[in-house]
Scaffold this active site. Structure first.
Site, PDB file in Angstrom:
ATOM      1  N   ASN A  91      -4.388  -7.584  -5.480  1.00  0.00           N
ATOM      2  CA  ASN A  91      -4.804  -6.969  -6.754  1.00  0.00           C
ATOM      3  C   ASN A  91      -3.904  -7.446  -7.901  1.00  0.00           C
ATOM      4  O   ASN A  91      -4.370  -7.672  -9.013  1.00  0.00           O
ATOM      5  CB  ASN A  91      -4.765  -5.446  -6.638  1.00  0.00           C
ATOM      6  CG  ASN A  91      -5.996  -4.908  -5.938  1.00  0.00           C
ATOM      7  OD1 ASN A  91      -7.080  -4.948  -6.482  1.00  0.00           O
ATOM      8  ND2 ASN A  91      -5.832  -4.443  -4.715  1.00  0.00           N
TER       9      ASN A  91
ATOM     10  N   GLY B 227      -0.498  -7.959  -2.338  1.00  0.00           N
ATOM     11  CA  GLY B 227      -0.545  -8.243  -3.769  1.00  0.00           C
ATOM     12  C   GLY B 227      -1.779  -8.971  -4.241  1.00  0.00           C
ATOM     13  O   GLY B 227      -1.770  -9.630  -5.281  1.00  0.00           O
TER      14      GLY B 227
ATOM     15  N   ASP C 227      -4.802  10.626  -5.922  1.00  0.00           N
ATOM     16  CA  ASP C 227      -6.162  10.071  -6.091  1.00  0.00           C
ATOM     17  C   ASP C 227      -7.092  11.076  -6.769  1.00  0.00           C
ATOM     18  O   ASP C 227      -8.297  11.106  -6.496  1.00  0.00           O
ATOM     19  CB  ASP C 227      -6.750   9.683  -4.722  1.00  0.00           C
ATOM     20  CG  ASP C 227      -5.922   8.620  -4.031  1.00  0.00           C
ATOM     21  OD1 ASP C 227      -5.878   8.631  -2.783  1.00  0.00           O
ATOM     22  OD2 ASP C 227      -5.300   7.808  -4.734  1.00  0.00           O
TER      23      ASP C 227
ATOM     24  N   LEU D 232       3.630   9.164  -6.172  1.00  0.00           N
ATOM     25  CA  LEU D 232       4.614   9.406  -7.231  1.00  0.00           C
ATOM     26  C   LEU D 232       4.611  10.885  -7.594  1.00  0.00           C
ATOM     27  O   LEU D 232       3.561  11.527  -7.628  1.00  0.00           O
ATOM     28  CB  LEU D 232       4.267   8.544  -8.441  1.00  0.00           C
ATOM     29  CG  LEU D 232       4.401   7.037  -8.140  1.00  0.00           C
ATOM     30  CD1 LEU D 232       3.600   6.214  -9.129  1.00  0.00           C
ATOM     31  CD2 LEU D 232       5.866   6.632  -8.145  1.00  0.00           C
TER      32      LEU D 232
ATOM     33  N   HIS E 112      -8.277   2.411  -5.866  1.00  0.00           N
ATOM     34  CA  HIS E 112      -8.390   2.999  -4.526  1.00  0.00           C
ATOM     35  C   HIS E 112      -9.643   2.435  -3.861  1.00  0.00           C
ATOM     36  O   HIS E 112     -10.705   2.362  -4.506  1.00  0.00           O
ATOM     37  CB  HIS E 112      -8.462   4.532  -4.616  1.00  0.00           C
ATOM     38  CG  HIS E 112      -8.543   5.193  -3.278  1.00  0.00           C
ATOM     39  ND1 HIS E 112      -7.442   5.339  -2.457  1.00  0.00           N
ATOM     40  CD2 HIS E 112      -9.605   5.702  -2.606  1.00  0.00           C
ATOM     41  CE1 HIS E 112      -7.837   5.922  -1.331  1.00  0.00           C
ATOM     42  NE2 HIS E 112      -9.125   6.159  -1.391  1.00  0.00           N
TER      43      HIS E 112
ATOM     44  N   GLU F 157     -12.568  -4.629  -5.760  1.00  0.00           N
ATOM     45  CA  GLU F 157     -11.333  -4.170  -6.420  1.00  0.00           C
ATOM     46  C   GLU F 157     -10.825  -5.227  -7.398  1.00  0.00           C
ATOM     47  O   GLU F 157     -10.366  -4.904  -8.497  1.00  0.00           O
ATOM     48  CB  GLU F 157     -10.238  -3.915  -5.381  1.00  0.00           C
ATOM     49  CG  GLU F 157     -10.506  -2.757  -4.462  1.00  0.00           C
ATOM     50  CD  GLU F 157      -9.393  -2.617  -3.436  1.00  0.00           C
ATOM     51  OE1 GLU F 157      -8.216  -2.677  -3.810  1.00  0.00           O
ATOM     52  OE2 GLU F 157      -9.725  -2.447  -2.253  1.00  0.00           O
TER      53      GLU F 157
HETATM   54  C1  GRF Z   1      -5.732  -2.715   0.010  1.00  0.00           C
HETATM   55  O1  GRF Z   1      -6.073  -1.836   1.060  1.00  0.00           O
HETATM   56  C2  GRF Z   1      -6.427  -2.286  -1.217  1.00  0.00           C
HETATM   57  O2  GRF Z   1      -7.689  -1.757  -0.911  1.00  0.00           O
HETATM   58  C3  GRF Z   1      -5.539  -1.201  -1.742  1.00  0.00           C
HETATM   59  O3  GRF Z   1      -4.225  -1.590  -1.401  1.00  0.00           O
HETATM   60  C4  GRF Z   1      -4.274  -2.498  -0.285  1.00  0.00           C
HETATM   61  C5  GRF Z   1      -3.568  -3.786  -0.515  1.00  0.00           C
HETATM   62  O4  GRF Z   1      -3.878  -4.282  -1.771  1.00  0.00           O
HETATM   63  N1  GRF Z   1      -5.723  -1.070  -3.162  1.00  0.00           N
HETATM   64  P1  GRF Z   1      -3.098  -5.602  -2.312  1.00  0.00           P
HETATM   65  O5  GRF Z   1      -3.725  -6.784  -1.627  1.00  0.00           O
HETATM   66  O6  GRF Z   1      -1.634  -5.443  -1.939  1.00  0.00           O
HETATM   67  O7  GRF Z   1      -3.348  -5.610  -3.785  1.00  0.00           O
END
Ligand code: GRF
Length: 208
Positions: free
Chosen positions: A13, A11, A149, A92, A108, A178
């Site tokens: 992001n 989590g 994607d 999804l 991504h 990201e």
């Molecule tokens: C990471 O590999 C990120 O690059 C991809 O999802 C994975 C975990 O992301 N988007 P997060 O830390 O759970 O957001």
């Protein structure tokens, strides 16, 4: 703008979105966090700031349609305007995508269309990047369409691959990018500055 964030793991992001709202950068609210797995740290991050969390596990549902029906109901019940896939590893179905068409974005960890599609998620992406020997990788935020994607690209940012990189060291550097790109893409969406023209997403200087 009301956000529904779908997660499956750490989590970071989601945390970047939460922090960008707290800092005033992003004028939005995370209404609900839905995880495809129990016991992941993303759920703690949400609870730490009072965000409603739900765990909806695909394996608890006989058919994919039933799993997605529950997700759709939950997100609509929370009044979500934009669905954000943040480290979410479930693919999804077209049914879910149609329920929120044009209102789902995904982050991504590569420069799409390279190193993406089925099976390319998490650390596997960076392993493939190193095996192939590309000199530049990066992160992509895109609208989710009925493929994997393959939706129109909103933002991308490059990350140089170093000779001494391991999948882990590369993943850490891409992850930082990201965390900048995802809040920026949501902000552009919130300000109604994204115009989809065919496969391209044009970014307007001011609100459309
Ligand atoms: C990471 O590999 C990120 O690059 C991809 O999802 C994975 C975990 O992301 N988007 P997060 O830390 O759970 O957001």
């Amino acid at each position: 703008l009301k956000l529904g964030v779908l997660v499956s793991g750490n989590g970071t992001n989601l945390q970047a979105i939460i922090d960008s709202i707290k800092s005033g950068y992003l004028k939005a609210a995370v209404e609900v966090v839905v995880s495809s797995r129990d016991g992941v740290y993303a759920l703690e991050r949400a609870k730490n700031c009072g965000i409603r969390t739900f765990v909806v596990r695909p394996e608890d549902h006989g058919r994919a349609e039933e799993y997605e029906e529950e997700m759709i109901k939950l997100l609509n019940w929370a009044g979500v305007d934009l669905v954000v896939l943040a480290g979410f590893i479930k693919v999804l179905s077209p049914r879910f995508v149609r329920a929120f068409s044009g209102r789902i974005i995904n982050i991504h960890p590569s420069l799409i269309p390279s190193f993406c599609g089925k099976g390319f998620y998490g650390i596997r992406v960076h392993r493939a990047v190193l095996e192939y020997g590309v000199k530049v990788t990066g992160a992509t935020v895109h609208f989710v369409d009925e493929g994997t994607d393959t939706g129109p690209i909103i933002l991308q940012k490059a990350v140089a691959v170093e000779d001494d990189d391991t999948p882990e060291s590369l993943a850490a550097r891409v992850l930082k990018v990201e965390h900048e790109l995802l809040p920026e893409a949501i902000k552009l969406y919130a300000e109604n500055r994204l115009q989809v023209a065919g496969r391209r997403v044009l970014i307007r200087k001011e609100e459309l």
